[in-house]
Motif scaffolding. Structure first.
Motif, PDB file in Angstrom:
ATOM      1  N   GLY A   1       2.088  -2.206  -1.601  1.00  0.00           N
ATOM      2  CA  GLY A   1       1.912  -3.645  -1.689  1.00  0.00           C
ATOM      3  C   GLY A   1       3.206  -4.428  -1.744  1.00  0.00           C
ATOM      4  N   GLU A   2       4.351  -3.727  -1.654  1.00  0.00           N
ATOM      5  CA  GLU A   2       5.627  -4.442  -1.678  1.00  0.00           C
ATOM      6  C   GLU A   2       5.886  -5.090  -0.318  1.00  0.00           C
ATOM      7  OE1 GLU A   2       9.000  -2.145  -3.112  1.00  0.00           O
ATOM      8  OE2 GLU A   2       7.645  -0.943  -4.335  1.00  0.00           O
ATOM      9  N   THR A   3       6.626  -6.174  -0.339  1.00  0.00           N
ATOM     10  CA  THR A   3       7.015  -6.804   0.918  1.00  0.00           C
ATOM     11  C   THR A   3       8.397  -6.278   1.298  1.00  0.00           C
ATOM     12  OG1 THR A   3       5.807  -8.751   0.211  1.00  0.00           O
ATOM     13  CG2 THR A   3       7.275  -9.015   2.100  1.00  0.00           C
ATOM     14  N   VAL A   4       8.454  -5.599   2.421  1.00  0.00           N
ATOM     15  CA  VAL A   4       9.721  -5.018   2.879  1.00  0.00           C
ATOM     16  C   VAL A   4       9.959  -5.510   4.303  1.00  0.00           C
ATOM     17  CG1 VAL A   4      10.992  -2.873   3.246  1.00  0.00           C
ATOM     18  CG2 VAL A   4       9.183  -2.944   1.525  1.00  0.00           C
ATOM     19  N   GLU A   5      11.132  -6.010   4.551  1.00  0.00           N
ATOM     20  CA  GLU A   5      11.444  -6.520   5.888  1.00  0.00           C
ATOM     21  C   GLU A   5      11.289  -5.406   6.924  1.00  0.00           C
ATOM     22  OE1 GLU A   5      15.116  -8.414   8.434  1.00  0.00           O
ATOM     23  OE2 GLU A   5      15.471  -7.786   6.366  1.00  0.00           O
ATOM     24  N   MET A   6      10.636  -5.729   8.055  1.00  0.00           N
ATOM     25  CA  MET A   6      10.373  -4.720   9.074  1.00  0.00           C
ATOM     26  C   MET A   6      11.637  -4.451   9.884  1.00  0.00           C
ATOM     27  SD  MET A   6       7.947  -2.717  10.159  1.00  0.00           S
ATOM     28  CE  MET A   6       6.452  -3.441   9.462  1.00  0.00           C
ATOM     29  N   MET A   7      12.108  -3.207   9.794  1.00  0.00           N
ATOM     30  CA  MET A   7      13.297  -2.843  10.568  1.00  0.00           C
ATOM     31  C   MET A   7      13.025  -1.532  11.294  1.00  0.00           C
ATOM     32  SD  MET A   7      16.619  -3.887   8.508  1.00  0.00           S
ATOM     33  CE  MET A   7      16.656  -2.507   7.409  1.00  0.00           C
ATOM     34  N   ILE A   8      13.765  -1.314  12.364  1.00  0.00           N
ATOM     35  CA  ILE A   8      13.686  -0.030  13.044  1.00  0.00           C
ATOM     36  C   ILE A   8      15.017   0.672  12.780  1.00  0.00           C
ATOM     37  CG2 ILE A   8      13.190   1.151  15.202  1.00  0.00           C
ATOM     38  CD1 ILE A   8      12.097  -1.581  16.245  1.00  0.00           C
TER      39      ILE A   8
END
Lengths: 271, 87
Positions: A247-254
């Motif tokens: 449920g944490e908000t984590v920036e989407m990165m590749i």
């Protein structure tokens, strides 16, 4: 409250078992009590990917049929004490799994663990439908490739109709895990982009796991990639995905494995 | 390799995307636990027309064409000649 999570895809070979091991590992490394269950009766492999293949005595079917207690069949991970494995049977066939039996085992596991991660077999037959049957959350593993996307679409349809939650009028929380992604090829128009897959399947994105040699290296030695090399690109991507599951908000990165000059010079050492 | 094919070989992903969109629009209608709309319509049309005219089941055709801007429903019911209809 315990959550039952199914890792599913329809198509084989897209990374369900790798992702089960890596997500299970990442959740356990974050302090959660985790059990990973292999539902691929007759073709078990989660034990091998987790490095526990020589420790299997009893399996899921033994427990379902009452021939062994759950505590006898659970294999505790040697590296992480809060991570356990419930292997599948290698000799029986999938008809030995009954819906009531699976429900009973899952209910018992819910009392002992925070996360119950079910590794679904490929296909849409009994093993796959039983693995998703009691799920609260589904991770749909998809490669940026036409046959995988088509099969994922089919699986999403099943998650919306054939699960216990769906039949009660509730919804299984669905997440897309895009694996074997090559950003360079996607940018050059040689591979479906993440936006294309997301638009077609229209379920929220849990993470993007880049194509990486670290995945094979980890399975070679029987360790989840998040444990074998936590700082590798797939390792970091799975950690981010596990945090989003919580449920944490984590920036989407590749993440990428791109090496510096020193890494390139010395990068060829064996793992 | 010609210059054209050199540039074309780089654009396979949009083809994949378009093929998937067309295929899935079709498949979502017929599989995955959802009702087959065309089959349902066919049965109900058969029942309604059959109440007034004698018809043969295999002489009823229902076709649906889904397009980007416009979808069409085509119903073709073949009625028997005057002798049979009065029977």
């Amino acid at each position: 409250m315990a959550k039952v999570l199914v890792v599913t895809s329809g198509k084989g070979g897209v990374g369900k078992t790798t992702s089960t091991a890596a997500l299970g590992g990442a959740l356990a490394q974050g302090g959660e009590k985790v059990v990973v269950i292999d539902f691929d009766v007759g073709l078990r492999n989660l034990d091998l990917v987790m490095g526990a293949e020589r420790r299997v005595v009893f399996d899921l079917i033994n427990v379902v049929q009452g021939d062994a207690k759950l505590s006898q069949a659970l294999i505790r991970d040697k590296r992480l004490e809060n991570l356990s494995l419930l292997p599948a049977s290698q000799t029986r066939d999938k008809d030995a799994l009954t819906e009531e039996g699976v429900a009973r085992v899952l209910a018992e596991l819910r009392e002992k663990f925070d996360w119950i991660v079910c590794d679904s077999p490929a296909g849409i037959e009994r093993g796959a439908t039983l693995a998703m049957r009691h799920a609260d959350v589904a991770v749909v593993v998809t490669n940026p490739e036409v046959s995988s996307v088509r099969d994922s679409d089919r699986i999403i349809g099943l998650l919306d109709s054939k699960t216990e939650k769906a039949e009660k009028g509730e919804r299984v929380e669905k997440h897309l895990l895009l694996t074997r992604y090559d950003q360079g090829r996607a940018e050059r128009g040689e591979m479906l982009k993440k936006e294309d897959v997301l638009e077609i399947l229209s379920i929220p994105l849990l993470g993007i796991i880049p194509e990486s040699e670290e995945v094979l290296r980890a399975s070679n030695v029987g360790t989840p990639v998040t444990l074998n090399n936590p700082n590798s690109a797939p390792g970091r991507a799975y950690f981010d995905a596990a945090r989003r599951l919580k449920g944490e908000t984590v920036e989407m990165m590749i993440p990428s494995d791109r090496k510096g000059l020193l890494g390139k010079l010395f990068g060829r050492r064996a793992a | 390799m010609s210059l054209m094919s050199f540039f074309n070989r780089r654009t396979s992903a949009p083809v994949a995307r378009e093929r998937l969109q067309i295929l899935l629009a079709h498949e979502r209608g017929i599989v995955g636990g959802k009702t087959d709309l065309v089959a349902l319509l066919r049965e109900e049309i058969l029942a309604v027309v059959g109440r007034h005219v004698t018809i043969e089941r295999d002489r009823v055709q229902v076709k649906m064409n889904r397009g980007a801007d416009l979808s069409t429903l085509e119903i073709e019911v073949e009625l028997p000649g005057p002798d049979l209809a009065r029977a």
